[in-house]
Design an enzyme around this catalytic site. Structure first.
Site, PDB file in Angstrom:
ATOM      1  N   ILE A   1       2.316   4.825  12.590  1.00 33.06           N
ATOM      2  CA  ILE A   1       1.209   5.700  12.144  1.00 33.06           C
ATOM      3  C   ILE A   1       0.377   6.171  13.340  1.00 33.06           C
TER       4      ILE A   1
ATOM      5  N   ASP B   1      -1.631   0.240  24.085  1.00 34.10           N
ATOM      6  CA  ASP B   1      -0.578  -0.354  23.254  1.00 34.10           C
ATOM      7  C   ASP B   1       0.179  -1.391  24.072  1.00 34.10           C
TER       8      ASP B   1
ATOM      9  N   THR C   1      -5.968  -1.995   5.258  1.00 36.46           N
ATOM     10  CA  THR C   1      -4.866  -1.782   4.316  1.00 36.46           C
ATOM     11  C   THR C   1      -5.305  -2.107   2.885  1.00 36.46           C
ATOM     12  N   ASP C   2      -4.628  -1.501   1.909  1.00 37.45           N
ATOM     13  CA  ASP C   2      -4.931  -1.831   0.499  1.00 37.45           C
ATOM     14  C   ASP C   2      -4.533  -3.274   0.178  1.00 37.45           C
ATOM     15  N   GLU C   3      -3.676  -3.887   1.028  1.00 32.80           N
ATOM     16  CA  GLU C   3      -3.229  -5.262   0.752  1.00 32.80           C
ATOM     17  C   GLU C   3      -4.365  -6.272   0.811  1.00 32.80           C
TER      18      GLU C   3
ATOM     19  N   TYR D   1      -0.171 -11.811   6.593  1.00 31.38           N
ATOM     20  CA  TYR D   1      -0.498 -10.483   7.151  1.00 31.38           C
ATOM     21  C   TYR D   1      -1.763  -9.946   6.505  1.00 31.38           C
TER      22      TYR D   1
ATOM     23  N   LYS E   1      -5.509  -9.110   8.123  1.00 27.85           N
ATOM     24  CA  LYS E   1      -6.132  -7.782   8.065  1.00 27.85           C
ATOM     25  C   LYS E   1      -7.485  -7.868   7.364  1.00 27.85           C
TER      26      LYS E   1
ATOM     27  N   PRO F   1      19.007  -4.707   0.481  1.00 24.26           N
ATOM     28  CA  PRO F   1      18.495  -5.889  -0.232  1.00 24.26           C
ATOM     29  C   PRO F   1      17.231  -5.579  -1.046  1.00 24.26           C
ATOM     30  N   LEU F   2      17.349  -5.635  -2.358  1.00 21.27           N
ATOM     31  CA  LEU F   2      16.182  -5.406  -3.222  1.00 21.27           C
ATOM     32  C   LEU F   2      15.620  -6.773  -3.638  1.00 21.27           C
TER      33      LEU F   2
ATOM     34  N   ARG G   1       4.435   0.051  -5.559  1.00 20.13           N
ATOM     35  CA  ARG G   1       3.681   0.486  -4.380  1.00 20.13           C
ATOM     36  C   ARG G   1       3.290   1.947  -4.562  1.00 20.13           C
TER      37      ARG G   1
ATOM     38  N   ARG H   1      10.611 -12.083  -2.049  1.00 18.43           N
ATOM     39  CA  ARG H   1       9.674 -12.410  -0.962  1.00 18.43           C
ATOM     40  C   ARG H   1       8.704 -13.476  -1.488  1.00 18.43           C
TER      41      ARG H   1
ATOM     42  N   GLY I   1       5.399 -15.206  -2.417  1.00 17.50           N
ATOM     43  CA  GLY I   1       4.041 -14.706  -2.707  1.00 17.50           C
ATOM     44  C   GLY I   1       3.972 -13.201  -2.883  1.00 17.50           C
ATOM     45  N   HIS I   2       5.082 -12.608  -3.304  1.00 17.68           N
ATOM     46  CA  HIS I   2       5.235 -11.143  -3.352  1.00 17.68           C
ATOM     47  C   HIS I   2       4.181 -10.487  -4.264  1.00 17.68           C
TER      48      HIS I   2
HETATM   49  P1  NAD Z   1       3.522  -0.556  13.614  1.00 15.60           P
HETATM   50  O1  NAD Z   1       3.985  -1.964  13.510  1.00 15.60           O
HETATM   51  O2  NAD Z   1       4.522   0.549  13.506  1.00 15.60           O
HETATM   52  O3  NAD Z   1       2.744  -0.340  14.999  1.00 15.60           O
HETATM   53  C1  NAD Z   1       1.839  -1.267  15.507  1.00 15.60           C
HETATM   54  C2  NAD Z   1       1.541  -0.885  16.944  1.00 15.60           C
HETATM   55  O4  NAD Z   1       0.595  -1.840  17.479  1.00 15.60           O
HETATM   56  C3  NAD Z   1       2.777  -0.928  17.869  1.00 15.60           C
HETATM   57  O5  NAD Z   1       2.801   0.217  18.696  1.00 15.60           O
HETATM   58  C4  NAD Z   1       2.578  -2.203  18.682  1.00 15.60           C
HETATM   59  O6  NAD Z   1       3.174  -2.156  19.958  1.00 15.60           O
HETATM   60  C5  NAD Z   1       1.051  -2.264  18.763  1.00 15.60           C
HETATM   61  N1  NAD Z   1       0.560  -3.637  18.991  1.00 15.60           N
HETATM   62  C6  NAD Z   1       0.931  -4.762  18.338  1.00 15.60           C
HETATM   63  N2  NAD Z   1       0.298  -5.824  18.859  1.00 15.60           N
HETATM   64  C7  NAD Z   1      -0.513  -5.361  19.850  1.00 15.60           C
HETATM   65  C8  NAD Z   1      -1.428  -5.955  20.753  1.00 15.60           C
HETATM   66  N3  NAD Z   1      -1.634  -7.282  20.756  1.00 15.60           N
HETATM   67  N4  NAD Z   1      -2.085  -5.171  21.625  1.00 15.60           N
HETATM   68  C9  NAD Z   1      -1.881  -3.822  21.647  1.00 15.60           C
HETATM   69  N5  NAD Z   1      -1.006  -3.211  20.834  1.00 15.60           N
HETATM   70  C10 NAD Z   1      -0.337  -3.964  19.937  1.00 15.60           C
HETATM   71  O7  NAD Z   1       2.386  -0.413  12.519  1.00 15.60           O
HETATM   72  P2  NAD Z   1       2.001   0.829  11.586  1.00 15.60           P
HETATM   73  O8  NAD Z   1       2.823   0.782  10.363  1.00 15.60           O
HETATM   74  O9  NAD Z   1       1.961   2.048  12.413  1.00 15.60           O
HETATM   75  O10 NAD Z   1       0.522   0.386  11.167  1.00 15.60           O
HETATM   76  C11 NAD Z   1      -0.589   0.763  11.955  1.00 15.60           C
HETATM   77  C12 NAD Z   1      -1.845   0.161  11.339  1.00 15.60           C
HETATM   78  O11 NAD Z   1      -1.988   0.622   9.998  1.00 15.60           O
HETATM   79  C13 NAD Z   1      -1.847  -1.358  11.265  1.00 15.60           C
HETATM   80  O12 NAD Z   1      -3.146  -1.810  11.541  1.00 15.60           O
HETATM   81  C14 NAD Z   1      -1.467  -1.662   9.827  1.00 15.60           C
HETATM   82  O13 NAD Z   1      -2.011  -2.884   9.410  1.00 15.60           O
HETATM   83  C15 NAD Z   1      -2.110  -0.487   9.119  1.00 15.60           C
HETATM   84  N6  NAD Z   1      -1.469  -0.105   7.850  1.00 15.60           N
HETATM   85  C16 NAD Z   1      -0.145   0.246   7.829  1.00 15.60           C
HETATM   86  C17 NAD Z   1       0.417   0.686   6.628  1.00 15.60           C
HETATM   87  C18 NAD Z   1       1.867   1.098   6.517  1.00 15.60           C
HETATM   88  O14 NAD Z   1       2.315   1.426   5.413  1.00 15.60           O
HETATM   89  N7  NAD Z   1       2.640   1.117   7.606  1.00 15.60           N
HETATM   90  C19 NAD Z   1      -0.363   0.745   5.464  1.00 15.60           C
HETATM   91  C20 NAD Z   1      -1.691   0.314   5.540  1.00 15.60           C
HETATM   92  C21 NAD Z   1      -2.239  -0.065   6.747  1.00 15.60           C
HETATM   93  O1  DAU Z   2       0.266  -1.436   1.278  1.00 11.17           O
HETATM   94  C1  DAU Z   2       0.135  -1.233   2.649  1.00 11.17           C
HETATM   95  C2  DAU Z   2       1.112  -2.089   3.414  1.00 11.17           C
HETATM   96  O2  DAU Z   2       2.412  -1.509   3.186  1.00 11.17           O
HETATM   97  C3  DAU Z   2       0.820  -2.175   4.898  1.00 11.17           C
HETATM   98  O3  DAU Z   2      -0.427  -2.806   5.093  1.00 11.17           O
HETATM   99  C4  DAU Z   2       1.934  -2.936   5.644  1.00 11.17           C
HETATM  100  O4  DAU Z   2       1.684  -2.883   7.045  1.00 11.17           O
HETATM  101  C5  DAU Z   2       3.248  -2.254   5.343  1.00 11.17           C
HETATM  102  O5  DAU Z   2       4.303  -2.963   5.965  1.00 11.17           O
HETATM  103  C6  DAU Z   2       3.489  -2.161   3.836  1.00 11.17           C
HETATM  104  O6  DAU Z   2       3.685  -3.486   3.260  1.00 11.17           O
HETATM  105  P1  DAU Z   2       4.754  -3.755   2.090  1.00 11.17           P
HETATM  106  O7  DAU Z   2       5.085  -5.177   2.100  1.00 11.17           O
HETATM  107  O8  DAU Z   2       4.313  -3.139   0.811  1.00 11.17           O
HETATM  108  O9  DAU Z   2       5.973  -2.850   2.665  1.00 11.17           O
HETATM  109  P2  DAU Z   2       7.551  -3.156   2.807  1.00 11.17           P
HETATM  110  O10 DAU Z   2       8.177  -1.853   3.207  1.00 11.17           O
HETATM  111  O11 DAU Z   2       7.824  -4.342   3.629  1.00 11.17           O
HETATM  112  O12 DAU Z   2       7.958  -3.473   1.317  1.00 11.17           O
HETATM  113  C7  DAU Z   2       7.751  -2.527   0.265  1.00 11.17           C
HETATM  114  C8  DAU Z   2       8.228  -3.151  -1.026  1.00 11.17           C
HETATM  115  O13 DAU Z   2       9.642  -3.284  -0.972  1.00 11.17           O
HETATM  116  C9  DAU Z   2       7.699  -4.554  -1.272  1.00 11.17           C
HETATM  117  O14 DAU Z   2       7.470  -4.718  -2.660  1.00 11.17           O
HETATM  118  C10 DAU Z   2       8.827  -5.467  -0.801  1.00 11.17           C
HETATM  119  C11 DAU Z   2      10.060  -4.667  -1.108  1.00 11.17           C
HETATM  120  N1  DAU Z   2      11.206  -4.842  -0.192  1.00 11.17           N
HETATM  121  C12 DAU Z   2      10.966  -4.764   1.145  1.00 11.17           C
HETATM  122  C13 DAU Z   2      11.993  -4.930   2.058  1.00 11.17           C
HETATM  123  C14 DAU Z   2      11.724  -4.851   3.545  1.00 11.17           C
HETATM  124  C15 DAU Z   2      12.489  -5.052  -0.675  1.00 11.17           C
HETATM  125  O15 DAU Z   2      12.700  -5.100  -1.912  1.00 11.17           O
HETATM  126  N2  DAU Z   2      13.512  -5.224   0.220  1.00 11.17           N
HETATM  127  C16 DAU Z   2      13.312  -5.172   1.572  1.00 11.17           C
HETATM  128  O16 DAU Z   2      14.282  -5.356   2.342  1.00 11.17           O
END
Ligand code: NAD
Ligand code: DAU
Length: 336
Positions: A15, A38, A131-133, A155, A159, A210-211, A219, A278, A280-281
């Site tokens: 992001i 980063d 995050t909404d989590e 995680y 957060k 893998p589901l 989500r 997972r 605690g899913h």
């Molecule tokens: P990502 O894992 O793709 O990227 C994380 C970045 O942080 C990477 O570039 C990594 O190198 C850097 N990083 C990790 N540890 C670090 C450290 N100690 N010092 C400096 N840099 C470091 O994550 P993302 O999916 O892009 O998420 C970005 C942010 O948004 C996170 O805070 C995450 O919690 C939040 N978020 C993500 C989602 C999602 O769906 N991906 C949803 C809600 C919130």
């Molecule tokens: O809701 C925001 C969050 O969304 C962010 O804060 C997290 O950083 C981001 O990783 C994401 O978390 P989720 O756990 O929701 O995302 P993930 O893609 O890991 O999983 C999405 C859903 O799919 C979840 O219900 C678990 C399931 N899943 C995931 C994987 C990786 C599967 O069924 N199989 C899989 O292999």
């Protein structure tokens, strides 16, 4: 014209890099300079920043957000902070939480302390990407920002801790902190460990996916363009000390999403393996976006069918981006 110098932590990730490419791209705001801080962990990829590397207002500093000396110097040289840096994958936090607490909690506190030294008294803006989590899991209805946090995974707990510490620095010290809590992002440059890119890349290779559990976890999917739109509204027009939910408005069970991905990749249900759930899913996430909609005019613009088709096309055309990441991730998992 005045220049706004923005420090973007985690700007080489999924992001954060999209945020930086957008800020410094043709549609970005005028007068903005961006420094990415980063650590370049497994999730950080400098290639994600190639499109802006030659921009005169761009710099990349490879450093840890927990490194107080580097963080202090960088914060002193910038007007605003947008803080994405985090360990972001729930499954990894279940295998080991230490790095999540270190980066997500301590790293945020290091950054906040530097902001306190250089951005106090109403100077500076600190946008904390949460995050909404943090809210936990909700069977019906949606969470408003006033809902208490009740995180379940390590995680999400890390957060939530960071999010509350950031808000505490506003209440205690008057720091201009703004928190965003967004739903599940999707789009290009998404690391192939999360559901959408994992399934697309494996299906493109003719492999199974893998589901988890019964596949009925829900989500809400948010396109990265819409997330960036929301973050920019909060950075430029949001109020200090406020929390803003950002959602995409497309709630799907994982089974429904899998069905769309199978169709888009030309595969059938024989490619799906139901695997152990997972731990605690969380069953369902759902954010109420009335506040950011009414106060800041946010509206998700990307229709999910279009966004998903574009995402699948991007992975089809960019195997050179994801194949090495997938190999590294699978070697790492095999090594335990
Ligand atoms: P990502 O894992 O793709 O990227 C994380 C970045 O942080 C990477 O570039 C990594 O190198 C850097 N990083 C990790 N540890 C670090 C450290 N100690 N010092 C400096 N840099 C470091 O994550 P993302 O999916 O892009 O998420 C970005 C942010 O948004 C996170 O805070 C995450 O919690 C939040 N978020 C993500 C989602 C999602 O769906 N991906 C949803 C809600 C919130
Ligand atoms: O809701 C925001 C969050 O969304 C962010 O804060 C997290 O950083 C981001 O990783 C994401 O978390 P989720 O756990 O929701 O995302 P993930 O893609 O890991 O999983 C999405 C859903 O799919 C979840 O219900 C678990 C399931 N899943 C995931 C994987 C990786 C599967 O069924 N199989 C899989 O292999």
């Amino acid at each position: 014209m005045t220049t706004t110098r923005i420090l973007v932590t985690g700007g080489a990730g999924f992001i954060g890099s999209h945020y930086v490419r957008t800020l410094l791209g043709p549609q970005g705001p005028a007068g903005v300079q961006v420094t990415v801080l980063d650590k370049l962990t497994y999730a950080g990829n400098p290639a994600n920043l190639d499109p802006v590397r030659a921009h005169p207002g761009f710099a990349l500093v490879q450093a840890d957000v927990c490194d107080a000396a580097v963080v202090d110097r960088l914060v002193a040289e910038h007007d605003q902070i947008v803080h994405f840096a985090a360990e972001s994958h729930v499954d990894r936090s279940i295998l080991g939480a230490a790095e999540f607490v270190r980066t997500n909690v301590s790293g945020t506190q290091v950054l906040l302390d530097a902001a306190l030294r250089h951005h106090a008294d109403g100077r500076g803006v600190f946008v904390h990407i949460s995050t909404d989590e943090v809210y936990g899991s909700i069977p019906h209805g949606s969470w408003p920002e006033t809902h208490p946090v009740s995180p379940n995974s390590p995680y999400a707990a890390s957060k939530a801790a960071a999010d509350l510490i950031a808000l505490a620095y506003h209440r205690t010290h008057g720091l201009d902190v703004r928190v965003t809590r967004c739903s599940n992002n999707y789009g290009h440059h998404h690391f192939p460990e999360k559901l959408i890119p994992l399934f697309i890349t494996r299906l493109m290779q003719g492999r199974t996916v893998p589901l988890y559990g019964d596949g009925l976890n829900v989500r809400d999917w948010l396109h990265i363009d819409d997330h960036v739109q929301g973050i920019e509204l909060v950075r430029t027009k949001g109020r200090p000390g406020e929390v803003y939910n950002i959602g995409g408005g497309t709630e799907l069970t994982n089974k429904e999403l899998t069905s769309l991905l199978l169709e888009a990749c030309g595969a059938g249900w024989e490619s799906v393996e139901y695997v152990t759930d997972r731990k605690g899913h969380d069953r369902r996430y759902s954010v109420d976006c009335a506040k950011i909609t009414q106060e800041l005019g946010y509206r998700p613009r990307k229709d999910f069918a279009t966004g998903l088709a574009e995402t699948v096309s991007w992975y089809r055309e960019n195997r050179h981006w994801w194949e090495p990441l997938q190999q590294r991730a699978e070697l790492g998992a095999a090594a335990g």
